[in-house]
Design an enzyme around this catalytic site. Structure first.
Site, short mmCIF file in Angstrom:
data_model
loop_
_atom_site.label_atom_id
_atom_site.label_comp_id
_atom_site.label_asym_id
_atom_site.label_seq_id
_atom_site.Cartn_x
_atom_site.Cartn_y
_atom_site.Cartn_z
N ASN A 209 7.43 -4.61 7.55
CA ASN A 209 6.09 -4.52 6.98
C ASN A 209 5.73 -3.06 6.78
O ASN A 209 6.55 -2.18 7.01
CB ASN A 209 5.07 -5.24 7.89
N ASP A 278 6.57 -11.34 11.64
CA ASP A 278 6.33 -12.71 12.12
C ASP A 278 7.58 -13.60 12.00
O ASP A 278 7.70 -14.59 12.71
CB ASP A 278 5.20 -13.35 11.32
#
Length: 398
Positions: A209, A278
């Site tokens: 990310n 995640d």
């Protein structure tokens, strides 16, 4: 940052004396009151006028100089000093201070100081490695002085080895660490996670990310400056490791999860600021990255939930702070996370607010606890970290 703080900067006879000018300038820019004390030998390398221009204070070298208001000047300076740094520190001055010799303005003032004293040796490699000099540095450490290890490199004399004075930026960090903050976290152990994780899909690709780790690193620095013993578990970043912090480097969410579990047991405060991926690929293999209709696809599975584990296994007296980044329903989603993960505090910020989010040097957050929501305005990440720590300490004191 150093408003109201007095720094005594001792400069001795070393070619590295010119670097002290940059340090004096940097301290002045942080609003410190800087007083420079020079030995007579130091004036052969740099003119006192340089320091007087940079600091706005008279540069002192002569113990018997009468060109100042009536006071015992070395005692007056010693009383108001918050920290003393001798940089560069020659072998001669190190030896004199180690054995209680006070025969000039610098050594006399240092002898009268009760504050923290930091010494940055700078000399020829053979001099630095001389057993007598090494013994003298150990004597200083025995009496509470902090001795900074010199850098290794090419020296002015043509030799290569240990003996270079560290760069002014590093010396400034030592001073900031010593006097910038009240040491209200002394004795506390703090674990901070920071940065992204990288979840390998194959030998070339990975999932990650946009996290840079800046907020987590700011949290670690602020806690360390306030006296805490800090362990930072960091994903891959381009940031400089914060000094005075134990840093553990990890890459994947699993590695971060394992390190957090390994360190969490004896921590007083845990601050989970990392933006952990995640999902991760089920299998790391070139064959698992499939092309379908011109697009790459791969099978994913959820990564371990670090914050949930910490909340479920929180030790008595342990304080747990998490971070939440949202694009909508900021407060509602963050408060739900506070309850579901069994944490004491959630720091929430929105990707849609100017001055917040990934990569910048500022942040705009809302601190959420079971009893209140406090919105902090736009400020630097270190200022934000300081405000968060204030609230953590206030809650622990209840």
């Amino acid at each position: 940052m150093l408003t109201g703080k007095t720094v005594l900067l001792g400069v001795t006879g070393s070619i590295a004396a010119y670097k002290a000018a940059s340090l004096a300038s940097a301290l002045k820019k942080l609003n410190a009151d800087v007083h420079v004390l020079m030995t007579q030998n130091a004036m052969n390398f740099i003119n006192p006028i340089t320091f007087e221009t940079l600091t706005g204070n008279k540069c002192l070298a002569d113990t018997f100089d009468r060109n100042f208001e009536y006071s015992v000047e070395h005692v007056s300076l010693a009383k108001k000093a918050d920290v003393v740094m001798i940089a560069p520190a020659s072998a001669n001055v190190i030896g004199k201070i180690a054995h209680g010799i006070a025969d000039d303005m610098l050594t006399t003032t240092v002898m009268a100081c009760r504050c923290r004293k930091i010494v940055a040796p700078a000399m020829n490699t053979n001099m630095f490695e001389n057993p007598i000099v090494q013994d003298n540095m150990q004597i200083l450490e025995k009496y509470g002085y902090e001795v900074i290890s010199p850098a290794v490199g090419y020296l002015a004399c043509g030799d290569t080895g240990a003996g270079k004075m560290p760069e002014p930026e590093l010396l400034l960090e030592y001073i900031i660490q010593e006097i910038a903050c009240e040491k209200d976290m002394t004795g506390l152990k703090v674990l901070v996670t920071a940065g992204p994780t990288q979840e390998a899909a194959d030998p070339v690709r990975y999932i990650t990310n946009h996290s840079t780790g800046k907020m987590g690193y700011a949290m670690a620095r602020v806690c360390a400056r306030r006296g805490a013993s800090v362990t930072l578990v960091s994903g891959p970043t381009t940031l400089k490791r914060p000094r005075f912090v134990e840093t553990v480097d990890v890459r994947s969410a699993k590695e971060m999860y394992d390190e957090v579990i390994r360190h969490a047991g004896d921590q007083d405060i845990i601050i989970k600021a990392a933006a952990v991926a995640d999902y991760r690929p089920k299998t790391v293999s070139s064959e698992k990255v499939k092309k379908k209709d011109g697009e790459l696809t791969l099978e994913l599975e959820r990564t371990d939930d670090i914050l949930a584990y910490l909340g479920e296994n929180k030790k008595p007296g342990q304080f747990l702070c998490g971070f939440a980044m949202e694009t909508k329903d900021l407060i509602a989603n963050a408060r739900q996370k506070l309850q579901n993960k069994h944490v004491d505090m959630i720091v929430a910020n929105s990707l849609k607010v100017e001055g917040a989010g990934f990569g910048g040097d500022t942040n705009v957050v809302t601190v959420i606890t079971a009893d209140e929501e406090i919105s902090l305005g736009k400020m630097s990440k270190e200022e934000t970290a300081s405000q968060i720590v204030d609230r953590i300490l206030a809650m622990r004191a209840l």
